[in-house]
Scaffold this active site. Structure first.
Site, PDB file in Angstrom:
ATOM      1  CB  THR A  92      -0.899   0.063   1.245  1.00 56.06           C
ATOM      2  OG1 THR A  92      -0.088   0.380   2.395  1.00 56.06           O
ATOM      3  CG2 THR A  92      -1.630  -1.231   1.481  1.00 56.06           C
ATOM      4  CG  ASP A  93       1.348   5.876  -1.114  1.00 52.34           C
ATOM      5  OD1 ASP A  93       2.269   6.066  -0.295  1.00 52.34           O
ATOM      6  OD2 ASP A  93       1.202   6.568  -2.136  1.00 52.34           O
TER       7      ASP A  93
END
Length: 789
Positions: A308-309
């Site tokens: 994920t970011d």
């Protein structure tokens, strides 16, 4: 140990020789091939490995559920001294097997200390990954990615990533969150600075070059690092150009215009993919199974892991699709393997498993992908392989790397105006160097330069003084602040990027500049954005040079002296006033560590500029989004004049503005001039899988040797769905001596004619095509061909 040091010195020496020999090599290399960067098949990284499979199966059989969830956890390390590695909160989690990797930690001693906790104190001794945003260089800093893209030189772009990987790995890092390949057509969006611009073909070539630069041909070497293509997907299409905002588009547009650079990175063997913050088809990308599994894995065959970011899972709560437990389960089911910072996986997946919301198989698949990455990096064989302190002493910020950065910076600069051959400057007389960016080293590296030594970057003043200071008298004055509004200026002076605001009266600051200008033979105005006016969360509703600086430029023009605008920017700007006021405009983007030297090289003609815009510069904000490969309407404006600067009622036009941009995609001048002959085709009628050769002769008609990027565009005149007015399909960068001519030939096959149709089938269709070759997307020579299946 002596052998290691000698190897390090040899690597730097090779880089130096490459930089010195660059000019000599380019002529033959660039004429012969479109992309000199090598792009390995992804099988180099993801080929079947029974030994690895058995090793990981055995390891996973020993892991508890908590240890498995720990491998999916990527917290930010923060900072600590080496003695605190075990006692810190992170250290305790590492010892308990609750961490798979760390980021935002650098330095061999710190990394070795926390790695020691993982491999000596944790139960199963699984090594950690260490990631960092190595975006456009590490300590040696290259131009921002939008600037790198404007070199149109894949070998140099790959080289920048290779140097960055060499430096970062010598400092303990084995994973970079780069390249960013998001197509961006809205200059209000600040992160346009971090990508390759508006075009899917150019962006795809750059994606491949960057991946190979970072990863090389063997991820187990201690000077290669795992790349992470981002932000998957469509992040650059945020509505209103506001960061993190909604995106919404048809799948035809996704596949034809926005997906290809991500796919190119996958085909080049990228090790990891980062999910984007935005939603796609109404579902946040981090929870979008169609995106993360169906397209990425099933259609494209991606074999690495997806991260994920920053807090991307937690942020889906604000998107409105569930609480932390619910969104964490949705992310895992979608195909997310590693949770950056949020710890939703670590703290909620056990409960979701017990409740039947997720399966053990989904957890195990994610764990296996992360362990495979560690295996491919060689961390199970030697968890300290990136922790050789001696490498950093000779390989980081060494002179050869800085020489490469200087050369690449010069090659990325775009000459946008040069009235009356104002440039190159002569090494005589007096120069007035004026503007808030004249003597500001901290702003030279640009945004996302987290490891750069900002205070040591070469300012424009220092660069001029050290390159021509013995022959040219240099007077320097600030002239104005970045902005009249001090609060607004402070928002762009973050992360140590000092604006050096002068709190004296604006009249006094201006007068100093005018006094210097009147004593000079030529004025060099260093104006534009501060480096943090672009980048993440740096969207702007006005994309012009700040008013304070435009007022300064107008006053400098009144002196009657020639004015050269050295433009610093991280995005396309509206430059109508500047075009009228300046005698020359050199767009230098943010050039990196060696900024001042590189700018001087171009200003005084040591380097003839050859950069071409990788993104369109509009005439006004109201034209945005504006890009070269648009589609015709049913009521296009007639071709009465070159710039389409006229109005016709009931035609697709503006009442108050031209349709065309101020500076088109692919645009860039040189100190010399190039003349294009007509396009010659090997055939006008083709069928099936024949190859078409399209040739054009380019002549250097000026008095300077120079390089030109010859650009190939194709227009599909009739299709089953509407097609763009042109699409970039190839380019060659050729070097021509004054008076010299060269014939450039492009080989075109049906592969270059393919597109995704309304059924998302990738194919080409019979019909008539325009073959366009020219110096930019607007100025082209055209020939037609009929091609039947």
């Amino acid at each position: 140990m002596k052998k290691l040091i000698s190897t390090a010195i040899l690597i730097c020496a090779i880089f130096q020789l490459h930089a010195v020999g660059q000019k000599g090599k380019k002529k033959s290399e660039q004429q012969a091939v479109q992309m000199t960067a090598t792009t390995p098949d992804r099988s180099l990284y993801f080929r079947p490995d029974p030994k690895m499979d058995q090793f990981i199966t055995n390891l996973m059989s020993k892991m508890t559920l908590t240890e498995k969830l720990g491998q999916l956890n990527l917290p930010s390390a923060g900072d600590f001294t080496t003695g605190q590695a075990q006692s810190s909160d992170i250290g305790k989690k590492v010892e308990e097997g609750k961490v798979g990797g760390l980021f935002n930690i650098k330095g061999v001693e710190k990394i070795a200390a926390i790695q020691k906790v993982a491999v000596e104190k944790s139960r199963l001794k699984i090594p950690l990954l260490f990631g960092m945003d190595v975006i456009h260089g590490y300590v040696t800093n290259f131009p921002i990615p939008l600037g790198l893209a404007s070199s149109w030189d894949m070998a140099l772009i790959e080289q920048s990533a290779r140097v960055a990987a060499n430096e970062a790995t010598s400092d303990g890092i084995n994973w970079t969150f780069s390249p960013m390949v998001d197509i961006a057509r809205d200059p209000r969006w600040g992160r346009i600075a971090e990508g390759s611009g508006e075009d899917t073909y150019l962006g795809s070539q750059i994606a491949k070059a960057m991946v190979h630069g970072y990863q090389g041909d063997d991820l187990s070497k201690n000077n290669t690092m795992m790349a992470c293509v981002k932000h998957y997907a469509l992040y650059g299409a945020a509505e209103a150009g506001r960061d993190y905002n909604t995106t919404d588009m048809s799948r035809v547009r996704m596949y034809n215009e926005y997906f290809p650079p991500y796919k190119a990175a996958v085909e080049a063997g990228v090790g990891t993919v980062m999910a984007s913050f935005n939603e796609v088809d109404g579902t946040p990308a981090t929870a979008n199974r169609w995106l993360q599994t169906e397209v990425l894995r099933n259609q494209w065959g991606f074999g690495g892991f997806v991260v994920t970011d920053y807090t991307g899972i937690n942020e889906m709560i604000q998107h409105g699709i569930g609480n932390l437990q619910q969104v964490s389960a949705k992310a895992l089911h979608a195909g997310i393997d590693m949770d950056m910072v949020g710890e939703g996986f670590l703290t909620t997946l056990q409960k979701s498993l017990e409740e039947g919301k997720i399966t053990q198989a989904e957890i195990d698949q994610a764990v296996r992908r992360i362990l495979e990455a560690k295996y491919r990096l060689g961390l199970f064989d030697d968890p300290y392989k990136y922790c050789d302190a001696n490498r950093g002493k000779t390989e980081v910020y060494c002179q050869s790397n800085r020489n490469i950065a200087r050369n690449i910076a010069a090659q990325s600069m775009v000459l946008m105006e040069n009235k009356n051959q104002t440039l190159p400057l002569k090494k005589t007389g007096t120069i007035a160097l004026i503007g808030p960016l004249a003597n500001n080293p901290e702003n030279m590296p640009g945004t996302w330069s987290v490891a750069a030594r900002h205070s040591e970057a070469v300012s424009l003043l220092k660069g001029l003084q050290e390159t021509v200071g013995k022959e040219v008298k240099i007077l320097c004055a600030k002239g104005c602040n970045f902005e009249y509004d001090a609060d607004l200026e402070s928002r762009s002076a973050m992360f140590g990027k000092n604006s050096y605001r002068d709190n004296r009266s604006k009249e006094l600051i201006l007068q100093e500049a005018l006094d210097a200008a009147r004593q000079s033979d030529v004025i060099v105005a260093a104006l534009g954005e501060a480096s943090e006016m672009s980048g993440e969360c740096s969207s702007r509703t006005r994309i012009d040079v700040p008013q304070s600086q435009r007022d300064l430029l107008a006053e400098l023009k009144k002196t009657g002296k020639p004015v050269v605008l050295v433009l610093f920017t991280g995005r396309p700007l509206v430059l109508n006033e500047e075009k009228e006021l300046a005698d020359a405009i050199l767009n230098v983007w943010f050039p990196g560590s060696e900024a001042g030297y590189a700018v001087s090289d171009v200003l005084f003609g040591k380097v003839n500029p050859s950069g071409k815009l990788s993104v369109t510069f509009p005439r006004s904000l109201g034209q945005v989004p504006i890009y070269y490969n648009y589609k015709n309407t049913g009521r296009p404006l007639s071709d009465k004049d070159r710039d389409n600067c006229h109005f016709e009622k009931f035609r697709s036009a503006y009442l108050d503005e031209c349709n065309t941009p101020l500076y088109p995609f692919g645009y860039g001048l040189s100190y010399t001039t190039f003349q294009y002959g007509d396009v010659a085709l090997s055939a006008n009628d083709l069928s099936g899988n024949q190859t078409l050769k399209a040739s054009v002769t380019v002549t250097n008609t000026g008095k300077y040797d120079g390089s030109e990027v010859v650009q190939l565009y194709i227009r599909d005149l009739v299709g089953s769905i509407t097609r763009p007015v042109k699409e970039l399909k190839g380019f060659r960068k050729i070097a021509l001596k004054a008076g010299e001519s060269k014939t450039v030939t492009f080989e075109i096959t049906p592969e270059d004619l393919k597109f995704y149709n309304s059924d998302l089938q990738y194919d080409w269709e019979s019909g008539e095509f325009e073959i366009q070759i020219g110096t930019n997307s607007q100025e082209v020579k055209v020939a037609k061909v009929n091609w039947q299946k």
